[in-house]
Design an enzyme around this catalytic site. Structure first.
Site, PDB file in Angstrom:
ATOM      1  N   ARG A 289     -10.227 -19.490 -11.379  1.00  0.00           N
ATOM      2  CA  ARG A 289     -11.502 -19.829 -12.012  1.00  0.00           C
ATOM      3  C   ARG A 289     -11.473 -19.322 -13.468  1.00  0.00           C
ATOM      4  O   ARG A 289     -12.484 -18.896 -14.003  1.00  0.00           O
ATOM      5  CB  ARG A 289     -12.676 -19.219 -11.251  1.00  0.00           C
ATOM      6  CG  ARG A 289     -13.924 -20.087 -11.271  1.00  0.00           C
ATOM      7  CD  ARG A 289     -15.160 -19.353 -10.750  1.00  0.00           C
ATOM      8  NE  ARG A 289     -16.284 -20.275 -10.634  1.00  0.00           N
ATOM      9  CZ  ARG A 289     -17.550 -19.915 -10.609  1.00  0.00           C
ATOM     10  NH1 ARG A 289     -17.885 -18.645 -10.682  1.00  0.00           N
ATOM     11  NH2 ARG A 289     -18.500 -20.816 -10.504  1.00  0.00           N
TER      12      ARG A 289
ATOM     13  N   ASP B  58     -18.449  -8.730   5.485  1.00  0.00           N
ATOM     14  CA  ASP B  58     -17.871  -7.694   6.339  1.00  0.00           C
ATOM     15  C   ASP B  58     -18.830  -6.515   6.427  1.00  0.00           C
ATOM     16  O   ASP B  58     -19.768  -6.388   5.631  1.00  0.00           O
ATOM     17  CB  ASP B  58     -16.509  -7.259   5.786  1.00  0.00           C
ATOM     18  CG  ASP B  58     -16.596  -6.779   4.344  1.00  0.00           C
ATOM     19  OD1 ASP B  58     -17.209  -5.725   4.119  1.00  0.00           O
ATOM     20  OD2 ASP B  58     -16.075  -7.465   3.432  1.00  0.00           O
TER      21      ASP B  58
ATOM     22  N   ASP C  75     -21.684 -11.194  -6.778  1.00  0.00           N
ATOM     23  CA  ASP C  75     -20.672 -12.212  -6.467  1.00  0.00           C
ATOM     24  C   ASP C  75     -19.255 -11.689  -6.723  1.00  0.00           C
ATOM     25  O   ASP C  75     -19.058 -10.659  -7.389  1.00  0.00           O
ATOM     26  CB  ASP C  75     -20.959 -13.445  -7.352  1.00  0.00           C
ATOM     27  CG  ASP C  75     -20.549 -14.747  -6.688  1.00  0.00           C
ATOM     28  OD1 ASP C  75     -19.746 -14.708  -5.745  1.00  0.00           O
ATOM     29  OD2 ASP C  75     -21.026 -15.813  -7.150  1.00  0.00           O
TER      30      ASP C  75
ATOM     31  N   GLU D  42     -41.928 -34.449   0.447  1.00  0.00           N
ATOM     32  CA  GLU D  42     -40.921 -33.397   0.673  1.00  0.00           C
ATOM     33  C   GLU D  42     -41.518 -32.017   0.376  1.00  0.00           C
ATOM     34  O   GLU D  42     -41.270 -31.051   1.102  1.00  0.00           O
ATOM     35  CB  GLU D  42     -39.693 -33.638  -0.206  1.00  0.00           C
ATOM     36  CG  GLU D  42     -38.839 -34.803   0.281  1.00  0.00           C
ATOM     37  CD  GLU D  42     -37.746 -35.193  -0.714  1.00  0.00           C
ATOM     38  OE1 GLU D  42     -36.600 -35.392  -0.277  1.00  0.00           O
ATOM     39  OE2 GLU D  42     -38.045 -35.315  -1.924  1.00  0.00           O
TER      40      GLU D  42
ATOM     41  N   PHE E 284       0.844  -1.207   0.000  1.00  0.00           N
ATOM     42  CA  PHE E 284       0.000   0.000   0.000  1.00  0.00           C
ATOM     43  C   PHE E 284       0.875   1.250   0.000  1.00  0.00           C
ATOM     44  O   PHE E 284       1.865   1.320   0.716  1.00  0.00           O
ATOM     45  CB  PHE E 284      -0.906   0.024   1.234  1.00  0.00           C
ATOM     46  CG  PHE E 284      -1.603   1.342   1.473  1.00  0.00           C
ATOM     47  CD1 PHE E 284      -2.792   1.647   0.817  1.00  0.00           C
ATOM     48  CD2 PHE E 284      -1.069   2.307   2.341  1.00  0.00           C
ATOM     49  CE1 PHE E 284      -3.433   2.867   1.015  1.00  0.00           C
ATOM     50  CE2 PHE E 284      -1.703   3.528   2.553  1.00  0.00           C
ATOM     51  CZ  PHE E 284      -2.890   3.791   1.890  1.00  0.00           C
TER      52      PHE E 284
ATOM     53  N   SER F 292     -19.265 -13.780  -2.104  1.00  0.00           N
ATOM     54  CA  SER F 292     -17.935 -13.895  -2.694  1.00  0.00           C
ATOM     55  C   SER F 292     -17.550 -15.352  -2.551  1.00  0.00           C
ATOM     56  O   SER F 292     -16.964 -15.744  -1.542  1.00  0.00           O
ATOM     57  CB  SER F 292     -16.954 -12.984  -1.953  1.00  0.00           C
ATOM     58  OG  SER F 292     -15.653 -13.287  -2.365  1.00  0.00           O
ATOM     59  N   GLY F 293     -17.985 -16.154  -3.530  1.00  0.00           N
ATOM     60  CA  GLY F 293     -17.781 -17.590  -3.396  1.00  0.00           C
ATOM     61  C   GLY F 293     -18.263 -18.011  -2.010  1.00  0.00           C
ATOM     62  O   GLY F 293     -17.535 -18.644  -1.247  1.00  0.00           O
ATOM     63  N   GLY F 294     -19.504 -17.602  -1.687  1.00  0.00           N
ATOM     64  CA  GLY F 294     -20.003 -17.741  -0.318  1.00  0.00           C
ATOM     65  C   GLY F 294     -19.577 -16.516   0.461  1.00  0.00           C
ATOM     66  O   GLY F 294     -19.803 -15.383   0.047  1.00  0.00           O
TER      67      GLY F 294
HETATM   68  C1  DGJ Z   1     -20.219 -18.576  -6.068  1.00  0.00           C
HETATM   69  C2  DGJ Z   1     -21.471 -18.381  -5.264  1.00  0.00           C
HETATM   70  O1  DGJ Z   1     -21.201 -18.413  -3.907  1.00  0.00           O
HETATM   71  C3  DGJ Z   1     -22.480 -19.440  -5.679  1.00  0.00           C
HETATM   72  O2  DGJ Z   1     -23.619 -19.349  -4.871  1.00  0.00           O
HETATM   73  C4  DGJ Z   1     -22.810 -19.228  -7.122  1.00  0.00           C
HETATM   74  O3  DGJ Z   1     -23.438 -17.990  -7.291  1.00  0.00           O
HETATM   75  C5  DGJ Z   1     -21.556 -19.315  -7.957  1.00  0.00           C
HETATM   76  N1  DGJ Z   1     -20.530 -18.437  -7.461  1.00  0.00           N
HETATM   77  C6  DGJ Z   1     -21.846 -18.992  -9.388  1.00  0.00           C
HETATM   78  O4  DGJ Z   1     -20.719 -18.905 -10.148  1.00  0.00           O
END
Ligand code: DGJ
Length: 731
Positions: free
Chosen positions: A444, A535, A479, A615, A281, A528-530
Site C-alpha cells: 500500500r 485477537d 488501523d 431507506e 525469533f 487491520s485492513g478489517g
Molecule cells: C482499512 C480499514 O479496514 C478500512 O475500514 C479503512 O479504515 C481503510 N483501512 C482506510 O485506509
C-alpha cells in the site's frame, strides 16, 4: 481451592467447574502431563502412562535401564531441547558454550489466590473472580536457566490460562530461539484440528482436518496475528459437533507472529505447542534477566463447539476486554470510509453526521485522510496533524457540530505505519523498519514504523495526545494496513535483530496502554485492513475490532460465523454498507444488511445523505430495533443453529437471555430456491416449560416446542431474504 497439591503423590489438580487438569512430578523431576478432561473426583491419573520400550527413543541417564520411560513418548508440561524428545519442543536455547541442550527438572512450586499481570503484555484479568494461580519452577542447573510455568484457573469459567517466564540464573548470556507459552500433550484420542483461515476480506473461515502422524503448523510471520491464520486452535473429537464431543481450545493472547504446532507422534499421541513464532525469533537473555511469553487461554469441554465458544465468549467479554464495556452501551456509529474514501471535506462530514443523527446514529467516525498530505493512500502516514486545507476549521469544528447534534465523534489513526512521502520520514528515515542498505518492500506504498524504538513510541504518544486534546474525541479506530517484512530495527544491535518483531508488539501494547491511561474514557476499535489483527491481545485494549473489510452481508455470514467460535459478538465491528456492495458487487436488501450487522457492534458505512426517504425511515427503524435488542445481543448467549462451513442455503443463529426470558432468532437465506423445503429451526437456551410469544403475533409455544420441535417458516422468495424473530417468555 481450585488448585490442589498432593505432597505424598507429588501431583497437582487444577479444577474448574467442569474440567480437571493434572500434572505429576515424577521420580526424576520431570513435569508429566497426566490428564485434562472431565473431573475425575480424585483419582491420580498417572496409571495411564504405561511404559513401552520404543526403539530409537533414548532414555535420560538416570533412567537408562528403564527403557519404557523415554522422554520421546512421555506426555509433559513443557520440554527442554536437544536431549531426546524428538517431537516439537516448547523451548530452544543456546548456552554460552554453544550447546543447544536443555534438561528441565522440577525445582519448586507456589500456589496463590488471584493472578498477577504479565509485564508488558496483555493478560486475562482476574477482577474479583474465583481465580488461583500455580507457578511451577523448572530448572536446568547446568546452563542456569529457570522456567516458570504459570497456570491460572478461572474456576467458574472453565478456563485455564498459561504463560511462561524464562529467567537467566547463569553468569553468561543465554540465547533463546524458541519460547512457547504452553504445550498440551494428549496421550490418547482420535482428533481433528479446527482453525480459522482466510485472507484480506475473507477472514476466519472454519477449517477442519483429521490429524495423522505428521506436524501441522498454524502460524503467522506477518508481524501481525493475520487475516490468514487466526491464533486460535481447537482440538476436537473426530466426530465432535456443535453439541457433542470433547473439545480443547487454545487461544494465544498475542497480536504478532504466532505459531501452533500440532504433532501426532509414533505412539498416536498428540502434542500442541503454542506461542510466539520462532521463525526469525531470538532473544538475548542476560544474566538476571527474564522473558515473559504471551498468555495462552485454554478451555476443555465434552459438550461440543457450542460450550467451547460460550467459554471463550464469557472470558473475553468479562476478563479479556475491559469489563466496564459489559455495562456501557456502545454507540451506533456511522463511518465515512465507504461513503467518501479520501474525497471529503468538513462540510461533507458534517452533512453525513447531521443526516445520520436525525435517524438515531450516535457517533460520527472520520476515517482515513484527515491528516498530513493524505489525499490517497500513497502519502502522509506519520504526519499526525490535521490537514486544515481539507478540513477548514479543523477537527474542533466537526466535533463542535457533533456535540451540538448530541453525537460522539471518533477518529481514524494508523500509528504503526509511515509513508516515504511524509514529513516524518524525511526527518527520521531511520524510524522505518528496513535494512539500512536495501530498498524496503512496499505494501500500500507504506512502510512499518519501528515500534521497538522508545523515541518512536513517545513521538506517537505525543501527537495522538495532542489530537485527542484538540477536539472532543471519544473513539479511535486503530488501523494497521500491511504485513511486516524488512524486520530490521536501526535501533537494535546486529545480534539483537531477532528481537525486533516481538519488541515491536511490546511497543504497540505500551503505546495503547499509555493512551488508555491518559484518556480513560477513550474507546479504541481495533482494525487491520478489517480483521487482520482480530485477537485476544488487541481485545485487551479494544473492546471491538473491525471484523472485515468485506461489508457484504452474505460474505459476512461466514466471516462472522467463523469469528464466533472464539470471539463474542460484542467484539465484532459490523456495519450496514451500500449496494451494490463495494467488495462483491452484490445487492442485498437493507433489512438483510441490518440483521447481519446487528450481530456485532452495529453501525453504518455509506453515504447516508444519498439514500431515499424510504431507506432513511427503514434505517431509523433498524436503529430502534437494534437498541431494543442491545443487551440481549451483547450479553445473551450466542447459538449457531446451522452448521459451520456447510449450510449453503441459509444461516440461522440466536441470542438467548441468560435468564431465559427472551430470545432473538436470525435467519438469512443465502440461496433462494423454487419449490423450496420448509426451513425448520430448533431454538436453544429456552426454558422448556415456559410459554414464549412471538413478538408482534399471538403465536405462543413452549420453550420445549421451540427447542425440540422447532420454528418452521417458508422463506424463499427474492434475493437474500432475512428475518429476525423475537420470542418473549410470558409471565
Ligand atoms: C482499512 C480499514 O479496514 C478500512 O475500514 C479503512 O479504515 C481503510 N483501512 C482506510 O485506509
Amino acid at each position: 481451592m481450585a488448585i490442589v497439591y498432593d505432597e505424598a503423590n507429588k501431583y497437582f489438580r487444577l479444577l474448574t467447574k467442569n474440567s480437571e487438569y493434572q500434572i505429576k512430578i515424577d521420580e526424576v523431576g520431570l513435569a508429566i502431563h497426566t490428564y485434562y478432561g472431565k473431573p475425575t473426583y480424585g483419582t491420580e491419573m498417572s496409571y495411564q502412562i504405561i511404559p513401552i520400550d520404543r526403539g530409537f527413543s533414548g532414555n535420560l541417564y538416570e533412567l537408562k535401564l528403564n527403557r519404557g520411560r523415554s522422554i520421546d513418548v512421555l506426555p509433559q508440561e513443557f520440554t527442554g531441547c536437544g536431549i531426546g524428545d524428538f517431537r516439537v519442543s516448547s523451548l530452544n536455547v543456546i548456552s554460552a558454550n554453544g550447546s543447544h541442550s536443555c534438561d528441565l527438572r522440577y525445582k519448586t512450586h507456589v500456589i496463590t489466590d488471584g493472578k498477577e499481570p504479565i509485564p508488558g503484555l496483555p493478560y486475562v484479568r482476574p477482577y474479583e473472580d474465583n481465580v488461583s494461580t500455580l507457578v511451577i519452577t523448572l530448572e536446568d542447573k547446568l546452563i542456569g536457566l529457570e522456567v516458570e510455568l504459570y497456570y491460572s484457573v478461572f474456576e467458574d469459567k472453565d478456563i485455564i490460562t498459561r504463560h511462561t517466564r524464562l529467567i537467566n540464573k547463569a553468569d553468561s548470556v543465554l540465547d533463546v530461539t524458541k519460547a512457547s507459552s504452553g504445550m498440551l500433550d494428549l496421550q490418547f484420542g482420535d482428533w481433528d484440528e479446527v482453525h480459522f483461515v482466510g485472507k484480506h476480506t475473507m477472514e476466519r473461515q472454519f477449517t477442519r482436518n483429521h490429524l495423522s502422524q505428521d506436524i501441522r503448523v498454524i502460524s503467522s510471520k506477518r508481524g501481525m496475528s493475520s487475516h490468514h491464520q487466526n491464533p486460535f486452535v481447537i482440538i476436537c473429537d473426530h466426530d465432535a459437533e456443535e453439541n457433542y464431543g470433547e473439545c480443547y481450545g487454545m487461544m494465544l493472547m498475542y497480536s504478532g507472529n504466532h505459531k501452533f504446532e500440532i504433532e501426532q507422534d509414533q505412539a498416536g499421541a498428540t502434542r500442541i505447542v503454542a506461542g510466539i513464532n520462532d521463525d526469525n525469533f531470538s532473544w538475548k537473555l542476560l544474566q538476571g534477566e527474564s522473558f515473559d511469553t504471551p498468555e495462552l487461554i485454554m478451555t476443555y469441554t465434552d459438550g461440543g463447539f457450542e460450550t467451547l465458544s460460550h467459554n471463550y465468549h464469557n472470558i473475553i467479554r468479562e476478563n479479556v476486554c475491559d469489563r466496564k464495556y459489559m455495562d456501557i452501551k456502545r454507540p451506533v456509529l456511522i463511518n465515512n470510509w465507504e461513503a467518501t474514501y479520501f474525497d471529503f471535506n468538513a462540510d461533507k462530514i458534517i452533512d453525513i453526521a447531521k443526516t445520520a443523527s436525525d435517524l438515531g446514529v450516535e457517533m460520527m467516525v472520520l476515517d482515513d485522510g484527515w491528516f498530513g498530505k493524505r489525499d490517497d493512500d500513497n502519502s502522509g502516514l506519520g504526519d499526525w496533524f490535521v490537514n486544515e486545507k481539507k478540513l477548514i476549521g479543523g477537527l474542533k469544528r466537526i466535533s463542535d457540530e457533533t456535540d451540538k447534534l448530541g453525537m460522539k465523534f471518533g477518529l481514524w489513526f494508523e500509528p504503526e505505519m509511515i509513508n516515504e512521502d511524509s514529513e516524518l520520514f524525511r526527518k527520521h528515515p531511520d524510524w522505518a523498519l528496513r535494512d539500512p542498505d536495501r530498498n524496503p518492500t512496499m505494501s500500500r506504498n507504506q512502510m512499518v514504523i519501528d515500534m521497538s524504538n522508545k523515541a518512536v513510541e513517545d513521538y506517537l504518544f505525543d501527537c495522538i495526545s495532542k489530537i485527542l486534546a484538540s477536539a472532543h474525541i471519544s473513539y479511535v479506530k486503530w488501523d494497521f494496513n500491511r504485513s511486516v517484512c524488512n524486520v530490521y530495527s536501526n535501533n537494535l544491535p546486529a545480534d539483537r535483530q531477532g528481537e525486533t518483531a516481538h519488541r515491536f508488539m511490546l511497543g504497540t501494547y505500551s503505546l495503547l496502554d499509555r493512551l488508555l491511561k491518559a484518556y480513560p474514557d477513550l474507546m479504541i476499535e481495533g482494525c487491520s485492513g478489517g480483521g487482520g489483527r482480530f485477537d485476544a491481545g488487541m481485545l485487551f485494549y479494544c473492546p471491538q475490532i473491525w471484523c472485515s473489510d468485506d461489508t457484504d452481508a452474505i460474505e459476512r455470514l461466514d466471516i462472522q460465523e467463523g469469528t464466533s467460535f472464539g470471539y463474542p459478538v460484542s467484539t465484532v465491528g459490523s456495519h450496514v454498507s451500500a449496494v451494490p456492495n463495494h467488495q462483491t458487487g452484490r445487492t442485498t436488501p437493507l433489512n438483510t444488511r441490518g440483521i447481519v450487522a446487528m450481530s456485532g457492534t452495529f453501525g453504518y458505512e455509506l453515504d447516508i445523505t444519498k439514500l431515499s426517504e424510504d431507506e432513511k425511515s427503514e434505517i431509523k427503524e433498524q436503529i430502534k430495533t437494534f437498541n431494543s435488542y442491545y443487551w440481549l445481543i451483547q450479553k445473551g448467549d450466542y447459538y449457531r443453529l446451522t452448521k459451520a462451513g456447510q449450510n449453503e442455503i441459509y444461516k440461522a443463529w440466536e441470542f438467548a437471555a441468560r435468564d431465559k426470558s427472551e430470545a432473538l432468532l436470525n435467519i438469512v437465506v443465502k440461496r433462494s430456491q423454487a419449490n423450496a423445503k420448509i426451513k425448520n429451526i430448533r431454538l436453544k437456551g429456552l426454558d422448556e416449560a415456559s410459554v414464549y410469544r412471538l413478538q408482534g403475533t399471538d403465536q405462543r409455544m413452549t420453550g420445549a416446542a421451540l427447542m425440540h420441535g422447532g420454528y418452521a417458516l417458508n422463506l424463499s422468495m427474492g434475493d437474500y431474504p432475512a428475518v429476525q424473530l423475537h420470542f418473549i417468555k410470558e409471565v
